[in-house]
Design an enzyme around this catalytic site. Structure first.
Site, PDB file in Angstrom:
ATOM      1  N   SER A 134       0.817  -1.215   0.000  1.00 36.55           N
ATOM      2  CA  SER A 134       0.000   0.000   0.000  1.00 36.55           C
ATOM      3  C   SER A 134       0.851   1.265   0.000  1.00 36.55           C
ATOM      4  CB  SER A 134      -0.872  -0.025   1.263  1.00 36.55           C
ATOM      5  OG  SER A 134      -1.374   1.246   1.562  1.00 36.55           O
ATOM      6  N   GLU A 136       0.324   3.532   1.859  1.00 40.28           N
ATOM      7  CA  GLU A 136       0.478   3.898   3.276  1.00 40.28           C
ATOM      8  C   GLU A 136       1.902   3.620   3.763  1.00 40.28           C
ATOM      9  OE1 GLU A 136      -1.526   5.179   6.064  1.00 40.28           O
ATOM     10  OE2 GLU A 136      -2.356   6.079   4.261  1.00 40.28           O
ATOM     11  N   TYR A 157      -1.526   0.251  10.714  1.00 44.30           N
ATOM     12  CA  TYR A 157      -1.796  -0.395   9.418  1.00 44.30           C
ATOM     13  C   TYR A 157      -0.559  -0.313   8.518  1.00 44.30           C
ATOM     14  CZ  TYR A 157      -3.594  -0.932   4.651  1.00 44.30           C
ATOM     15  OH  TYR A 157      -3.769  -1.324   3.335  1.00 44.30           O
TER      16      TYR A 157
HETATM   17  P1  NAP Z   1     -11.488  -4.482   1.818  1.00 50.00           P
HETATM   18  O1  NAP Z   1     -12.630  -4.163   0.917  1.00 50.00           O
HETATM   19  O2  NAP Z   1     -11.436  -3.912   3.180  1.00 50.00           O
HETATM   20  O3  NAP Z   1     -11.416  -6.092   1.921  1.00 50.00           O
HETATM   21  C1  NAP Z   1     -10.622  -6.728   2.889  1.00 50.00           C
HETATM   22  C2  NAP Z   1     -10.836  -8.223   2.777  1.00 50.00           C
HETATM   23  O4  NAP Z   1     -10.057  -8.874   3.795  1.00 50.00           O
HETATM   24  C3  NAP Z   1     -12.291  -8.664   3.018  1.00 50.00           C
HETATM   25  O5  NAP Z   1     -12.597  -9.713   2.153  1.00 50.00           O
HETATM   26  C4  NAP Z   1     -12.253  -9.157   4.456  1.00 50.00           C
HETATM   27  O6  NAP Z   1     -13.241 -10.116   4.753  1.00 50.00           O
HETATM   28  C5  NAP Z   1     -10.880  -9.800   4.473  1.00 50.00           C
HETATM   29  N1  NAP Z   1     -10.379 -10.052   5.813  1.00 50.00           N
HETATM   30  C6  NAP Z   1     -10.400  -9.215   6.888  1.00 50.00           C
HETATM   31  N2  NAP Z   1      -9.876  -9.821   7.965  1.00 50.00           N
HETATM   32  C7  NAP Z   1      -9.522 -11.066   7.568  1.00 50.00           C
HETATM   33  C8  NAP Z   1      -8.971 -12.183   8.236  1.00 50.00           C
HETATM   34  N3  NAP Z   1      -8.704 -12.144   9.541  1.00 50.00           N
HETATM   35  N4  NAP Z   1      -8.736 -13.308   7.532  1.00 50.00           N
HETATM   36  C9  NAP Z   1      -9.042 -13.374   6.217  1.00 50.00           C
HETATM   37  N5  NAP Z   1      -9.589 -12.351   5.522  1.00 50.00           N
HETATM   38  C10 NAP Z   1      -9.827 -11.217   6.204  1.00 50.00           C
HETATM   39  O7  NAP Z   1     -10.100  -4.113   1.112  1.00 50.00           O
HETATM   40  P2  NAP Z   1      -9.803  -3.763  -0.446  1.00 50.00           P
HETATM   41  O8  NAP Z   1     -10.035  -2.314  -0.643  1.00 50.00           O
HETATM   42  O9  NAP Z   1     -10.453  -4.753  -1.320  1.00 50.00           O
HETATM   43  O10 NAP Z   1      -8.220  -3.948  -0.472  1.00 50.00           O
HETATM   44  C11 NAP Z   1      -7.641  -5.220  -0.753  1.00 50.00           C
HETATM   45  C12 NAP Z   1      -6.247  -5.273  -0.142  1.00 50.00           C
HETATM   46  O11 NAP Z   1      -5.443  -4.237  -0.700  1.00 50.00           O
HETATM   47  C13 NAP Z   1      -6.187  -5.076   1.373  1.00 50.00           C
HETATM   48  O12 NAP Z   1      -5.127  -5.870   1.864  1.00 50.00           O
HETATM   49  C14 NAP Z   1      -5.851  -3.605   1.526  1.00 50.00           C
HETATM   50  O13 NAP Z   1      -5.189  -3.393   2.759  1.00 50.00           O
HETATM   51  C15 NAP Z   1      -4.936  -3.407   0.331  1.00 50.00           C
HETATM   52  N6  NAP Z   1      -4.915  -2.054  -0.248  1.00 50.00           N
HETATM   53  C16 NAP Z   1      -6.072  -1.432  -0.579  1.00 50.00           C
HETATM   54  C17 NAP Z   1      -6.036  -0.192  -1.197  1.00 50.00           C
HETATM   55  C18 NAP Z   1      -7.293   0.524  -1.596  1.00 50.00           C
HETATM   56  O14 NAP Z   1      -7.215   1.724  -1.880  1.00 50.00           O
HETATM   57  N7  NAP Z   1      -8.423  -0.164  -1.693  1.00 50.00           N
HETATM   58  C19 NAP Z   1      -4.794   0.404  -1.480  1.00 50.00           C
HETATM   59  C20 NAP Z   1      -3.628  -0.283  -1.159  1.00 50.00           C
HETATM   60  C21 NAP Z   1      -3.697  -1.531  -0.559  1.00 50.00           C
HETATM   61  P3  NAP Z   1     -14.740  -9.679   5.253  1.00 50.00           P
HETATM   62  O15 NAP Z   1     -15.504  -9.309   4.009  1.00 50.00           O
HETATM   63  O16 NAP Z   1     -15.228 -10.907   5.919  1.00 50.00           O
HETATM   64  O17 NAP Z   1     -14.568  -8.506   6.187  1.00 50.00           O
HETATM   65  O1  F7E Z   2      -8.944   8.140   4.130  1.00 54.26           O
HETATM   66  C1  F7E Z   2      -9.349  11.565   5.379  1.00 54.26           C
HETATM   67  C2  F7E Z   2      -8.403  10.664   6.136  1.00 54.26           C
HETATM   68  O2  F7E Z   2      -9.902   6.038   5.057  1.00 54.26           O
HETATM   69  C3  F7E Z   2      -8.443   9.006   3.147  1.00 54.26           C
HETATM   70  C4  F7E Z   2      -7.234   2.146   2.545  1.00 54.26           C
HETATM   71  O3  F7E Z   2      -7.772   1.487   1.428  1.00 54.26           O
HETATM   72  O4  F7E Z   2      -6.006   3.654   1.142  1.00 54.26           O
HETATM   73  C5  F7E Z   2      -6.963   3.592   2.182  1.00 54.26           C
HETATM   74  O5  F7E Z   2      -6.486   4.272   3.325  1.00 54.26           O
HETATM   75  C6  F7E Z   2      -8.188  10.384   3.744  1.00 54.26           C
HETATM   76  C7  F7E Z   2      -7.371  10.357   5.046  1.00 54.26           C
HETATM   77  O6  F7E Z   2      -8.273   5.969   3.114  1.00 54.26           O
HETATM   78  C8  F7E Z   2     -12.621  11.162   6.879  1.00 54.26           C
HETATM   79  O7  F7E Z   2      -7.871  11.311   7.283  1.00 54.26           O
HETATM   80  C9  F7E Z   2     -11.326  12.799   6.303  1.00 54.26           C
HETATM   81  O8  F7E Z   2      -6.398  11.348   5.005  1.00 54.26           O
HETATM   82  O9  F7E Z   2     -10.535   6.770   2.710  1.00 54.26           O
HETATM   83  P1  F7E Z   2      -9.524   6.693   3.782  1.00 54.26           P
HETATM   84  P2  F7E Z   2      -6.742   5.833   3.550  1.00 54.26           P
HETATM   85  O10 F7E Z   2      -6.535   6.101   4.976  1.00 54.26           O
HETATM   86  O11 F7E Z   2      -5.943   6.631   2.572  1.00 54.26           O
HETATM   87  C10 F7E Z   2      -4.735   3.069   1.450  1.00 54.26           C
HETATM   88  C11 F7E Z   2      -3.853   3.192   0.229  1.00 54.26           C
HETATM   89  C12 F7E Z   2      -4.849   1.695   1.996  1.00 54.26           C
HETATM   90  O12 F7E Z   2      -3.967   0.873   1.803  1.00 54.26           O
HETATM   91  C13 F7E Z   2      -5.948   1.441   2.967  1.00 54.26           C
HETATM   92  O13 F7E Z   2      -6.232   0.045   3.058  1.00 54.26           O
HETATM   93  O14 F7E Z   2      -9.441  10.966   4.081  1.00 54.26           O
HETATM   94  N1  F7E Z   2     -10.695  11.654   5.973  1.00 54.26           N
HETATM   95  N2  F7E Z   2     -12.515  12.532   6.867  1.00 54.26           N
HETATM   96  C14 F7E Z   2     -11.459  10.614   6.308  1.00 54.26           C
HETATM   97  N3  F7E Z   2     -11.285   9.283   6.172  1.00 54.26           N
HETATM   98  C15 F7E Z   2     -12.287   8.463   6.590  1.00 54.26           C
HETATM   99  N4  F7E Z   2     -12.158   7.128   6.434  1.00 54.26           N
HETATM  100  N5  F7E Z   2     -13.430   8.962   7.181  1.00 54.26           N
HETATM  101  C16 F7E Z   2     -13.654  10.300   7.343  1.00 54.26           C
HETATM  102  O15 F7E Z   2     -14.670  10.719   7.864  1.00 54.26           O
END
Ligand code: NAP
Ligand code: F7E
Length: 332
Positions: A134, A136, A157
């Protein structure tokens, strides 16, 4: 027929990857968690009855905390590719449950890689492994960020993902496993979880237009993110595993916007100009340490994978607002 195993198959990315892999002719296996309510809404449209001949999509119970089951599934399924999407993926929540986040988001990857190491050693088979790393990881590193930018994570995270990143790299170097990190910047869609900021905003707008809510409660509006469209991002992941050599790649659009801009554009698209009236800032959504500015430099992916983001920011906002309006039955 190539076989793929996906952890986190019920999540946003899992659901899009299943569609892509079935389209490419794979047999697809997904790991789901047992829950007292259904957690499969994102994959219901691709579900196939396992009793019907020709089925190519199978679900198995498991959990990334449970190394034994992960190991058994790998030996039973004999996958060619494993995509590790399973994670406690919410950055804000990781401050509330840091130990759980480290266990699943960090150690989960180690559990799979240990099983792959033994499986390859005992059977002579080869498995390609994709780790969902990520942006992050970059945390407070100045933008733009690419594969050479030093990591400075700012949350439990991010720290857990850093462990998984280095474990993936170490198993590649130590044991010759085809293991890669996709360092993905934020990617969104109508299937995004409702507590991530983009979906929270678009669902909030749709609820306000439908008369079901008065306000959206948000935290830091100044944070900048490089937001892309999730279906395009899973294509990049798949390409990484088809690449001739195991390498890590940054995936993003190369454009960053503030949360404020997302709000403004989303409300405008719904026909609301004075959007500030409908947004309240509350302390609970701020993070103890924030990541201020993420902006991808995705040139390596374009050069080596031929991949680039096609959906621009304004189109992404529209896609998500329209989808939430449609759910609420609002005609535009
Ligand atoms: P998501 O919608 O939050 O999906 C997370 C998945 O992980 C869900 O299927 C969840 O199952 C499963 N999970 C949670 N705890 C688990 C456990 N203990 N054992 C097995 N599975 C578990 O995330 P996403 O947006 O699809 O992202 C996919 C991956 O890419 C994640 O690893 C995330 O951290 C990473 N990532 C995401 C982004 C982004 O912008 N979306 C960016 C960079 C990296 P349930 O449905 O049962 O909760
Ligand atoms: O926040 C700000 C918050 O939770 C984005 C995950 O998929 O992307 C995701 O992480 C920004 C942050 O995503 C609210 O402070 C303001 O600056 O949508 P977010 P994230 O933290 O960037 C990365 C790449 C991953 O890997 C992660 O799995 O938005 N923000 N107000 C807020 N964020 C949330 N959630 N809720 C608010 O009310």
């Amino acid at each position: 027929m190539r076989k793929a195993l996906i952890t986190g198959v019920t999540g946003q990315d899992g659901s899009y990857l299943v569609e892509l892999l079935l389209g490419e002719g794979y047999e697809v296996h997904g790991i789901i968690r047992r829950a007292s309510t259904f957690n499969t809404s994102r994959i219901e449209h691709v579900y196939q009855d396992p009793h019907v001949e020709g089925t190519r999509f199978f679900l198995h119970y498991g959990d990334l905390a449970d190394a034994n089951t992960i190991r058994k599934l790998i030996y039973k399924i004999r996958p060619d590719e494993i995509y590790n999407f399973g994670a406690q993926s919410h950055v804000r929540v990781s401050f509330d449950i840091p130990e759980y986040t480290a266990n699943i988001t960090g150690l989960g990857a180690l559990r799979i890689l240990e099983a792959i190491k033994d499986y390859e050693g005992e059977t002579g088979a080869k498995v390609k492994f994709y780790q969902a790393s990520s942006s992050e990881l970059f945390g407070s590193a100045p933008p733009p960020q690419n594969e050479l930018t030093p990591f400075q994570p700012r949350s439990p995270y991010g720290v857990a993902k850093l462990f998984a990143f280095h474990t993936t790299k170490n198993y590649r170097e130590a044991y010759g496993i085809f293991a890669v990190n996709g360092i993905l910047f934020n990617h969104e869609s109508p299937r995004r979880g409702e507590t991530f900021v983009t979906r929270k905003i678009t669902k909030g707008i749709a609820d306000i237009v439908a008369g079901r809510a008065d306000k959206i409660y948000l935290g830091n509006l100044d944070a900048k993110r490089d937001w892309g469209y999730a279906p395009e991002f899973v294509e990049a992941m798949w390409r990484m595993l088809q690449h001739e050599a195991p390498e890590d790649f940054v995936i993003g659009t190369g454009e960053a916007h503030t949360v404020r801009e997302f709000c403004e554009l989303g409300f405008h698209h719904a026909g609301i100009g004075d959007w500030q009236k409908y947004v309240a800032i509350v302390h609970r959504y701020f993070r103890p340490t924030e990541v201020d500015y993420l902006l991808a430099d995705p040139r390596k992916a374009r050069e080596k994978l031929g991949w680039y983001a096609r959906t621009k920011f304004a189109d992404l906002v529209k896609i998500m607002v329209d989808a939430d309006m449609k759910i609420n039955g609002v005609k535009q």
